[in-house]
Enzyme design. Structure first.
Site, mmCIF file in Angstrom:
data_model
loop_
_atom_site.group_PDB
_atom_site.id
_atom_site.type_symbol
_atom_site.label_atom_id
_atom_site.label_comp_id
_atom_site.label_asym_id
_atom_site.label_seq_id
_atom_site.Cartn_x
_atom_site.Cartn_y
_atom_site.Cartn_z
ATOM 1 N N PHE A 153 0.777 1.426 -2.466
ATOM 2 C CA PHE A 153 1.206 0.523 -1.377
ATOM 3 C C PHE A 153 0.295 -0.689 -1.232
ATOM 4 O O PHE A 153 -0.035 -1.095 -0.117
ATOM 5 C CB PHE A 153 1.266 1.266 -0.034
ATOM 6 C CG PHE A 153 2.120 2.499 -0.022
ATOM 7 C CD1 PHE A 153 3.424 2.481 -0.489
ATOM 8 C CD2 PHE A 153 1.620 3.695 0.475
ATOM 9 C CE1 PHE A 153 4.213 3.616 -0.473
ATOM 10 C CE2 PHE A 153 2.402 4.841 0.508
ATOM 11 C CZ PHE A 153 3.705 4.794 0.030
ATOM 12 N N GLU A 176 -2.047 -0.046 7.991
ATOM 13 C CA GLU A 176 -3.350 -0.256 8.640
ATOM 14 C C GLU A 176 -3.719 0.937 9.525
ATOM 15 O O GLU A 176 -4.430 0.806 10.517
ATOM 16 C CB GLU A 176 -3.356 -1.548 9.488
ATOM 17 C CG GLU A 176 -2.851 -2.799 8.777
ATOM 18 C CD GLU A 176 -3.792 -3.321 7.721
ATOM 19 O OE1 GLU A 176 -4.359 -2.492 6.989
ATOM 20 O OE2 GLU A 176 -3.948 -4.532 7.605
#
Length: 379
Positions: free
Chosen positions: A154, A361
């Site tokens: 990712f 995140e």
């Protein structure tokens, strides 16, 4: 914090003008074509957006985190996907500025701050996900070099970026065995997977970063051995704020478009905007965004001040703002009725782009873990 002075207004207006002129008119086409607008990113760099909170001696703008979240909110009104990549680039660039030695700073940062070079951040791995301290990518010392082997998953910008800040294990299991490396794209043994097919964020590539005995000079070790996890987490504090700001910008754009649409659309003999029940929906959407923005600015100010509660405040802001942003965008789609489902109106793209902000995140579930630790630890 809440009343902008003339300099702060100028910063916000510059970011908004960039979004209005270069991002918004092209966002739907970039999404459809899965086009990564490198030429536009170079223009962002010329405005100082490549090193927003990087020191001036290497070309940075040396602004505050509070300035940054305002900038990213405005950029995201044009395209959340492109704004989010600029955030990731800034995170990686800040890590080199903060933890790099002078040779590293002078070698890499002038190109990164101008965005002549693009940067990516590589922590996540296929089998690890939220348990980042369990990463398995290894870095083995070999004379004046390290040999890196493993797979990162990712990674935004992978295959297009020029510089990668990669976390790899140099020691024992756990966070203390992880180190950070600056890895240029032309490193022998470095390759990339296919561009992932995604729900949103189509205007930036997402690929695996594959390391097969990639030979990296020991001079590219960022900080000391064993400090990589701390460096990665400190970078994520700001990254979480920026992604939250991107959610604010995308959701605000969706709300603004919805008000304009409802002012023109008629049903049962009157404008949708004159319907009291629908006005209440708009009021709730506006309130959610204002509450999220207030918490976001509070957390950014705490990070600027290096406050003791900065980590949990960044986690709170990320969780609250990305949830609120997606909810507002989703309601905007509903208020457009069937037209909200059509690509040409742009609302469904915002919904698709903002959905991933609740995952990356640090997932919002992990944000709750971070906040809960601060609550329980204080008991």
């Amino acid at each position: 914090m809440f009343v902008l002075d003339e300099d702060e207004k100028a910063i916000v207006e510059t970011a908004r003008s960039f979004a209005d002129e270069l991002l918004a008119p092209n966002a739907l086409e970039w999404d459809e074509r899965k086009h990564f607008p490198v030429d536009v990113l170079r223009k962002a760099g010329s405005l100082g957006l490549g090193g927003i909170y990087v020191r001036e001696d290497v070309g940075g703008s040396e602004l505050r985190r509070l300035d940054a979240v305002r900038i990213f909110e405005q950029l995201a009104t044009g395209c959340p996907a492109v704004a989010a990549y600029i955030s990731i680039h800034n995170m990686a660039t800040w890590m080199i500025d903060t933890y790099g030695d002078e040779k590293q700073r002078n070698r890499w940062l002038p190109g990164l701050t101008s965005m002549d070079l693009l940067a990516s951040y590589a922590l996540t791995e296929p089998g690890v996900g939220s348990d980042a301290a369990a990463l398995s990518t290894k870095a083995v010392r070999d004379g004046d070099d390290y040999l890196l082997s493993g797979v990162k998953q990712f990674i935004s910008g992978a295959g297009s970026s020029d510089v990668y800040v990669i976390m790899a294990r140099t020691g024992n299991e756990g966070a203390r065995g992880i180190s950070a490396f600056i890895v240029p794209a032309d490193t022998p043994g470095l390759s990339f997977g296919a561009n992932e097919r995604k729900m949103g964020w189509n205007a930036q590539p997402t690929r695996q970063v594959i390391l097969d005995n990639a030979r990296v000079p020991a001079a590219n070790l960022l900080g000391a051995e064993g400090n990589g996890f701390r460096i990665a987490m400190n970078g994520l504090n700001g990254g979480r704020l920026n992604i939250a700001a991107c959610s604010m910008g995308g959701a605000q754009a969706a709300l603004d478009q919805t008000v304009a649409y409802m002012a023109q659309r008629k049903a049962f003999g009157s404008r949708l905007l004159d319907n009291t029940a629908l006005q209440f929906e708009l009021a709730d959407m506006r309130t959610s965004l204002e509450a999220a923005r207030t918490l976001l600015w509070r957390a950014a100010a705490a990070l600027d001040a290096d406050a003791p509660d900065k980590v949990e405040l960044c986690a709170m802001a990320k969780r609250f703002a990305t949830d609120a942003g997606f909810e507002v965008a989703n309601k905007a789609l509903q208020l457009h009725g069937g037209y909200g489902y059509l690509a040409e109106y742009g609302i469904e793209k915002i919904v698709r782009d903002l959905r991933v902000h609740q995952i990356l995140e640090g997932t919002n579930e992990i944000m709750r873990v971070v906040v809960a630790r601060s609550v329980v630890g204080a008991a």
